[in-house]
Design a protein around this motif. Structure first.
Motif, PDB file in Angstrom:
ATOM      1  N   PRO A   1       6.743   4.807  16.747  1.00 41.44           N
ATOM      2  CA  PRO A   1       7.222   5.938  17.557  1.00 41.44           C
ATOM      3  C   PRO A   1       7.198   7.223  16.729  1.00 41.44           C
ATOM      4  CG  PRO A   1       8.698   4.057  17.746  1.00 41.44           C
ATOM      5  CD  PRO A   1       7.743   3.739  16.640  1.00 41.44           C
ATOM      6  N   PRO A   2       6.939   8.347  17.355  1.00 44.68           N
ATOM      7  CA  PRO A   2       6.797   8.571  18.801  1.00 44.68           C
ATOM      8  C   PRO A   2       5.355   8.409  19.288  1.00 44.68           C
ATOM      9  CG  PRO A   2       6.791  10.660  17.665  1.00 44.68           C
ATOM     10  CD  PRO A   2       6.943   9.619  16.593  1.00 44.68           C
ATOM     11  N   PHE A   3       4.509   7.738  18.515  1.00 43.42           N
ATOM     12  CA  PHE A   3       3.092   7.598  18.861  1.00 43.42           C
ATOM     13  C   PHE A   3       2.774   6.175  19.312  1.00 43.42           C
ATOM     14  CE2 PHE A   3       3.453  10.826  15.509  1.00 43.42           C
ATOM     15  CZ  PHE A   3       2.948  11.933  16.189  1.00 43.42           C
ATOM     16  N   ASP A   4       3.783   5.442  19.805  1.00 40.27           N
ATOM     17  CA  ASP A   4       3.601   4.031  20.100  1.00 40.27           C
ATOM     18  C   ASP A   4       2.792   3.755  21.361  1.00 40.27           C
ATOM     19  OD1 ASP A   4       5.840   5.299  21.139  1.00 40.27           O
ATOM     20  OD2 ASP A   4       6.937   3.450  21.455  1.00 40.27           O
ATOM     21  N   ALA A   5       2.333   4.801  22.019  1.00 36.43           N
ATOM     22  CA  ALA A   5       1.388   4.611  23.124  1.00 36.43           C
ATOM     23  C   ALA A   5      -0.048   4.531  22.603  1.00 36.43           C
ATOM     24  CB  ALA A   5       1.502   5.756  24.126  1.00 36.43           C
ATOM     25  N   HIS A   6      -0.213   4.704  21.273  1.00 32.64           N
ATOM     26  CA  HIS A   6      -1.543   4.764  20.670  1.00 32.64           C
ATOM     27  C   HIS A   6      -1.668   3.716  19.567  1.00 32.64           C
ATOM     28  CE1 HIS A   6      -2.196   8.596  22.765  1.00 32.64           C
ATOM     29  NE2 HIS A   6      -0.938   8.872  22.443  1.00 32.64           N
ATOM     30  N   TYR A   7      -2.898   3.510  19.140  1.00 34.16           N
ATOM     31  CA  TYR A   7      -3.189   2.494  18.136  1.00 34.16           C
ATOM     32  C   TYR A   7      -3.949   3.118  16.971  1.00 34.16           C
ATOM     33  CZ  TYR A   7      -1.871  -0.954  21.629  1.00 34.16           C
ATOM     34  OH  TYR A   7      -1.177  -1.688  22.554  1.00 34.16           O
ATOM     35  N   GLY A   8      -3.733   2.569  15.782  1.00 30.05           N
ATOM     36  CA  GLY A   8      -4.509   2.937  14.609  1.00 30.05           C
ATOM     37  C   GLY A   8      -5.365   1.766  14.171  1.00 30.05           C
ATOM     38  N   VAL A   9      -6.404   2.065  13.385  1.00 27.13           N
ATOM     39  CA  VAL A   9      -7.326   1.035  12.913  1.00 27.13           C
ATOM     40  C   VAL A   9      -6.967   0.657  11.482  1.00 27.13           C
ATOM     41  CG1 VAL A   9      -9.724   0.453  12.398  1.00 27.13           C
ATOM     42  CG2 VAL A   9      -9.187   1.908  14.372  1.00 27.13           C
ATOM     43  N   VAL A  10      -6.711  -0.619  11.262  1.00 25.50           N
ATOM     44  CA  VAL A  10      -6.609  -1.139   9.892  1.00 25.50           C
ATOM     45  C   VAL A  10      -8.023  -1.562   9.511  1.00 25.50           C
ATOM     46  CG1 VAL A  10      -5.599  -2.857   8.368  1.00 25.50           C
ATOM     47  CG2 VAL A  10      -4.257  -1.940  10.275  1.00 25.50           C
TER      48      VAL A  10
ATOM     49  N   THR B   1       3.660   8.743   7.528  1.00 23.45           N
ATOM     50  CA  THR B   1       3.549   9.355   8.850  1.00 23.45           C
ATOM     51  C   THR B   1       2.212   8.985   9.486  1.00 23.45           C
ATOM     52  OG1 THR B   1       2.652  11.347   7.826  1.00 23.45           O
ATOM     53  CG2 THR B   1       5.015  11.317   8.254  1.00 23.45           C
ATOM     54  N   VAL B   2       2.143   9.169  10.789  1.00 23.13           N
ATOM     55  CA  VAL B   2       0.902   8.946  11.538  1.00 23.13           C
ATOM     56  C   VAL B   2       0.001  10.163  11.393  1.00 23.13           C
ATOM     57  CG1 VAL B   2      -0.063   8.691  13.870  1.00 23.13           C
ATOM     58  CG2 VAL B   2       1.990   7.399  13.184  1.00 23.13           C
TER      59      VAL B   2
ATOM     60  N   THR C   1      -5.427   4.187   9.454  1.00 20.35           N
ATOM     61  CA  THR C   1      -4.486   3.093   9.244  1.00 20.35           C
ATOM     62  C   THR C   1      -3.046   3.475   9.587  1.00 20.35           C
ATOM     63  OG1 THR C   1      -5.914   2.497   7.402  1.00 20.35           O
ATOM     64  CG2 THR C   1      -3.792   1.386   7.536  1.00 20.35           C
ATOM     65  N   PRO C   2      -2.330   2.642  10.344  1.00 15.57           N
ATOM     66  CA  PRO C   2      -0.895   2.888  10.560  1.00 15.57           C
ATOM     67  C   PRO C   2      -0.161   2.945   9.220  1.00 15.57           C
ATOM     68  CG  PRO C   2      -1.708   1.222  12.076  1.00 15.57           C
ATOM     69  CD  PRO C   2      -2.809   1.476  11.105  1.00 15.57           C
ATOM     70  N   PRO C   3       0.883   3.748   9.123  1.00 12.09           N
ATOM     71  CA  PRO C   3       1.559   3.963   7.830  1.00 12.09           C
ATOM     72  C   PRO C   3       1.956   2.679   7.112  1.00 12.09           C
ATOM     73  CG  PRO C   3       2.398   5.497   9.465  1.00 12.09           C
ATOM     74  CD  PRO C   3       1.482   4.571  10.184  1.00 12.09           C
ATOM     75  N   ALA C   4       2.464   1.683   7.848  1.00 10.65           N
ATOM     76  CA  ALA C   4       2.966   0.459   7.208  1.00 10.65           C
ATOM     77  C   ALA C   4       1.859  -0.337   6.521  1.00 10.65           C
ATOM     78  CB  ALA C   4       3.665  -0.417   8.246  1.00 10.65           C
ATOM     79  N   ALA C   5       0.595  -0.100   6.913  1.00 11.93           N
ATOM     80  CA  ALA C   5      -0.518  -0.877   6.361  1.00 11.93           C
ATOM     81  C   ALA C   5      -1.332  -0.092   5.339  1.00 11.93           C
ATOM     82  CB  ALA C   5      -1.430  -1.348   7.493  1.00 11.93           C
ATOM     83  N   VAL C   6      -0.934   1.143   5.038  1.00 10.62           N
ATOM     84  CA  VAL C   6      -1.738   1.999   4.161  1.00 10.62           C
ATOM     85  C   VAL C   6      -1.901   1.385   2.768  1.00 10.62           C
ATOM     86  CG1 VAL C   6      -1.689   4.179   2.871  1.00 10.62           C
ATOM     87  CG2 VAL C   6      -1.411   4.193   5.346  1.00 10.62           C
ATOM     88  N   SER C   7      -0.814   0.922   2.184  1.00  8.66           N
ATOM     89  CA  SER C   7      -0.877   0.403   0.817  1.00  8.66           C
ATOM     90  C   SER C   7      -1.831  -0.783   0.708  1.00  8.66           C
ATOM     91  CB  SER C   7       0.521   0.004   0.351  1.00  8.66           C
ATOM     92  OG  SER C   7       0.485  -0.485  -0.971  1.00  8.66           O
ATOM     93  N   THR C   8      -1.766  -1.700   1.666  1.00  7.29           N
ATOM     94  CA  THR C   8      -2.642  -2.872   1.647  1.00  7.29           C
ATOM     95  C   THR C   8      -4.093  -2.478   1.863  1.00  7.29           C
ATOM     96  OG1 THR C   8      -0.856  -4.264   2.483  1.00  7.29           O
ATOM     97  CG2 THR C   8      -3.089  -5.102   2.733  1.00  7.29           C
ATOM     98  N   ALA C   9      -4.335  -1.558   2.807  1.00  5.21           N
ATOM     99  CA  ALA C   9      -5.700  -1.119   3.073  1.00  5.21           C
ATOM    100  C   ALA C   9      -6.286  -0.383   1.868  1.00  5.21           C
ATOM    101  CB  ALA C   9      -5.727  -0.227   4.309  1.00  5.21           C
TER     102      ALA C   9
END
Length: 397
Positions: free
Chosen positions: A19-28, A164-165, A182-190
């Motif tokens: 949120p507030p972008f949870d209507a959208h998707y990011g690419v890992v 942030t997104v 990449t969504p913020p939570a996956a940035v480090s792994t990516a």
């Protein structure tokens, strides 16, 4: 971002954004490929031409015993162009003047461009010495810290991975974006995937050429987009470092990218949305060939200019003025103090040399009477600073 623009393998990598972008998707992004990439005949030709161009530059660098050619100026032109692509606008003249005077009143843009050039210049010898082991998450965050610390408007801590997104294209509305990294939570792994690829931890060093790895590594890093801003600058910094790590003479591709920005963006889009790595490799090959040709044209023009300068008056053999002619392509904007240091002569001897060069029309005397006056080799600067791809213009005499 339109799902229909993504190939099925990329669509499977979509994750809902917070949120507030949870209507959208990011690419890992998927891990970079390690297998050989099939290339169409036209791209194979471009690829071969790029290796020939690198070999020509390597041969000249070996002959000059200088792996970086006229690197001081080329790294600074790289810095100006790479920053301009991201909207930070300075000029080569402004950057060179700032480095000579260390003017506290210089613009933030000039200071950022200076920091970009400085970190690149500092890291190239390390890349040559450490090879692929140079690349790490710490290196990438330190690169970002170096290029963004002068940006007073940057909202995150320079060097910190984003929480942030972000999105690419669409202005301020994510609904019209071209690509959502990449969504913020996956940035480090990516990002760890990008680093492993740059380090050649897999099979890619045996199955892919340097040119292919530069294209794939750059496109993957930009897909991760680990920072709120400054990703393009960091990504382009990695390219000459990859070349140096491979033992090749580094080329600085940002001026080519700036001149062919639409093709550059299209190549990233092809790789990130369609996994079309061949298009990205083709662009990288053309960038390398074009940049090598530009370097060789610049070097040839500066050699011719040096001959013209020597013919303008009689210089005493071994004099500071004559030796200064060899220095000016590297330092086309300088002070008397800088020249004295470069030539290891007294300030008085450097002052006499500058007077002779001004009299010969090689250096332009500044209007300002400030103590730390700048002198400019305008004819050299016009060759170095010409628009990418234009033929150098030499004075008649």
């Amino acid at each position: 971002m339109r799902r229909d623009d993504l190939v099925p393998a990329v669509r499977k990598q979509l994750q809902r954004l917070p949120p507030p972008f949870d209507a959208h998707y990011g690419v890992v992004p998927l891990p970079p490929p390690e297998d050989s990439i099939p290339l169409q005949p036209e791209i194979l030709q471009q690829h071969a031409a790029a290796f020939d161009a690198m070999a020509r530059v390597d041969a000249i660098a070996a002959e000059l015993r200088d792996p970086y050619l006229i690197s001081r100026i080329l790294t600074r032109r790289e810095a100006v162009s790479s920053s301009a692509i991201e909207g930070t606008n300075s000029t080569l003249d402004e950057l060179l003047s700032l480095e000579e005077t260390m003017d506290d009143a210089a613009s933030d843009a000039a200071a950022q461009v200076r920091d970009y050039a400085t970190v690149l210049e500092d890291l190239l010898p390390r890349a040559r010495a450490e090879s692929h082991a140079l690349f790490s998450a710490d290196l990438i965050t330190s690169l970002h810290r170096a290029v963004m610390r002068g940006d007073a408007a940057y909202r995150d801590a320079p060097g910190a991975l984003r929480s942030t997104v972000v999105w690419i294209g669409g202005g301020r509305d994510i609904a019209y974006s071209i690509y959502n990294p990449t969504p913020p939570a996956a940035v480090s792994t990516a990002l760890a995937g990008s680093v492993a690829y740059l380090r050649c931890d897999g099979m890619q060093a045996m199955t892919q050429s340097l040119i292919a790895r530069m294209a794939i590594g750059h496109a993957h890093f930009e897909a991760v987009h680990p920072f709120r801003d400054g990703n393009g600058r960091v990504g382009r910094l990695l390219l000459p470092l990859m070349m140096a790590a491979e033992g090749r003479t580094p080329l600085y591709l940002a001026p080519y990218v700036e001149a062919h920005k639409s093709a550059y963006n299209a190549s990233l889009k092809a790789a990130q949305q369609r996994l079309d790595w061949a298009e990205a490799i083709g662009f990288m090959a053309r960038a390398i060939s074009g940049t090598a040709n530009e370097v060789l044209a610049t070097r040839s023009a500066l050699q011719t200019l040096s001959g013209l300068w020597r013919a303008r008056r009689k210089f005493r053999v071994g004099s500071a003025a004559l030796r200064a002619i060899d220095v000016l392509p590297h330092y086309p904007v300088l002070t008397v103090a800088r020249l004295a240091k470069l030539l290891a002569v007294t300030a008085a001897a450097a002052r006499r040399a500058v007077d002779q060069l001004v009299e010969a029309g090689i250096l332009a005397e500044p209007v300002s009477q400030h103590y730390n006056r700048l002198f400019t080799a305008r004819e050299a600067l016009s060759i170095i600073n010409r628009p990418f791809g234009e033929t150098p213009i030499l004075p008649e005499r």
